[in-house]
Design a protein around this motif. Sequence first.
Motif, PDB file in Angstrom:
ATOM      1  N   LYS A   1       0.662  -0.990   0.016  1.00  0.00           N
ATOM      2  CA  LYS A   1      -0.141   0.294   0.233  1.00  0.00           C
ATOM      3  C   LYS A   1       0.603   0.929   0.282  1.00  0.00           C
ATOM      4  CE  LYS A   1      -3.737   1.862   2.737  1.00  0.00           C
ATOM      5  NZ  LYS A   1      -4.818   2.261   3.542  1.00  0.00           N
ATOM      6  N   TYR A   2       1.763   0.995   0.765  1.00  0.00           N
ATOM      7  CA  TYR A   2       2.745   2.342   1.137  1.00  0.00           C
ATOM      8  C   TYR A   2       4.230   2.147   0.124  1.00  0.00           C
ATOM      9  CZ  TYR A   2      -0.010   4.344   4.417  1.00  0.00           C
ATOM     10  OH  TYR A   2      -1.524   4.652   4.749  1.00  0.00           O
ATOM     11  N   ARG A   3       4.398   1.478  -1.281  1.00  0.00           N
ATOM     12  CA  ARG A   3       5.242   1.508  -1.576  1.00  0.00           C
ATOM     13  C   ARG A   3       6.054   1.478  -1.985  1.00  0.00           C
ATOM     14  NH1 ARG A   3       8.269  -3.209  -2.516  1.00  0.00           N
ATOM     15  NH2 ARG A   3       8.882  -3.414  -4.986  1.00  0.00           N
ATOM     16  N   PHE A   4       5.609   3.243  -2.108  1.00  0.00           N
ATOM     17  CA  PHE A   4       6.814   5.021  -2.081  1.00  0.00           C
ATOM     18  C   PHE A   4       7.829   4.854  -1.352  1.00  0.00           C
ATOM     19  CE2 PHE A   4       2.699   6.146  -0.770  1.00  0.00           C
ATOM     20  CZ  PHE A   4       3.113   7.641   0.893  1.00  0.00           C
ATOM     21  N   LEU A   5       6.953   4.301   0.060  1.00  0.00           N
ATOM     22  CA  LEU A   5       7.842   4.421   1.651  1.00  0.00           C
ATOM     23  C   LEU A   5       9.231   2.976   1.459  1.00  0.00           C
ATOM     24  CD1 LEU A   5       5.460   5.813   4.286  1.00  0.00           C
ATOM     25  CD2 LEU A   5       7.640   6.885   2.892  1.00  0.00           C
ATOM     26  N   ASP A   6       8.016   2.336   1.063  1.00  0.00           N
ATOM     27  CA  ASP A   6       8.897   0.698   0.878  1.00  0.00           C
ATOM     28  C   ASP A   6      10.430   0.831   0.321  1.00  0.00           C
ATOM     29  OD1 ASP A   6       9.124  -2.287   2.003  1.00  0.00           O
ATOM     30  OD2 ASP A   6       8.760  -2.817   0.310  1.00  0.00           O
ATOM     31  N   LEU A   7      10.501   1.535  -0.818  1.00  0.00           N
ATOM     32  CA  LEU A   7      11.594   1.447  -1.549  1.00  0.00           C
ATOM     33  C   LEU A   7      12.644   2.245  -0.983  1.00  0.00           C
ATOM     34  CD1 LEU A   7       9.543   1.636  -4.968  1.00  0.00           C
ATOM     35  CD2 LEU A   7      10.880  -0.461  -4.623  1.00  0.00           C
ATOM     36  N   ARG A   8      11.853   3.246  -0.155  1.00  0.00           N
ATOM     37  CA  ARG A   8      13.252   4.383   1.032  1.00  0.00           C
ATOM     38  C   ARG A   8      14.153   3.364   1.374  1.00  0.00           C
ATOM     39  NH1 ARG A   8       9.898   9.566   1.988  1.00  0.00           N
ATOM     40  NH2 ARG A   8       9.709   9.671  -0.047  1.00  0.00           N
ATOM     41  N   ARG A   9      13.073   2.318   2.145  1.00  0.00           N
ATOM     42  CA  ARG A   9      14.575   1.397   3.427  1.00  0.00           C
ATOM     43  C   ARG A   9      15.685   1.101   2.091  1.00  0.00           C
ATOM     44  NH1 ARG A   9      11.248  -3.597   3.545  1.00  0.00           N
ATOM     45  NH2 ARG A   9      11.947  -3.696   5.477  1.00  0.00           N
TER      46      ARG A   9
END
Length: 192
Positions: free
Chosen positions: A132-140
């Motif tokens: 759902k929050y892929r844009f945040l997950d990609l920053r991990r």
Amino acid sequence: MNSYRTHTCSELRAANIGKPTTLIGWVDSVRDHGGVIFIDLRDRSGITQVVFHPEVNQDVAKASQQLRSEDMIQISGTVAARLKTDTVDTTNADLPTGEIEVSADTLNVIKKADVLPFQLDRALSNEDLRLKYRFLDLRRPSMVRNMQIRHRVTKTTRDYLDEHGFLEIETPILSKSTPEAARDFLVPSRLA
């Protein structure tokens, strides 16, 4: 160099001490040490510590107190050596930029972050939340590392095949229709 920054967050070293710089990235962490604000500024290349001194610029130091994790900011300032004496050592050997910090004299908040649905530095077991929050997950960090490795492997493979005379040709992918009542997405093509 581009118009938003002069360096990435992993570029600055002791050789840059005394030179001006402009950085842009996400706030990774914020620490208040009696009015002096320290932040770790992160971009895809790494982390640089930025310090906001009230005696350098009172307005910027006050604005820095409102920063929180994942705010996107642009700062300008001067590269300085981290404090290192016989009794105090603030350098960080774990970071490539651990010998320096940037003393900020300007702060431009590009975008304030909403409250995060999960912490980026912790493992996340809820797959639905990650997607759902892929844009945040990609920053991990683990995801950034995976994307960098995938890019290098793909580029190396393509370069090798290109050097040996192969052509990359994209052909249509044939697949059978799905029975779940979804309509097929037809891609128009032109005949040569």
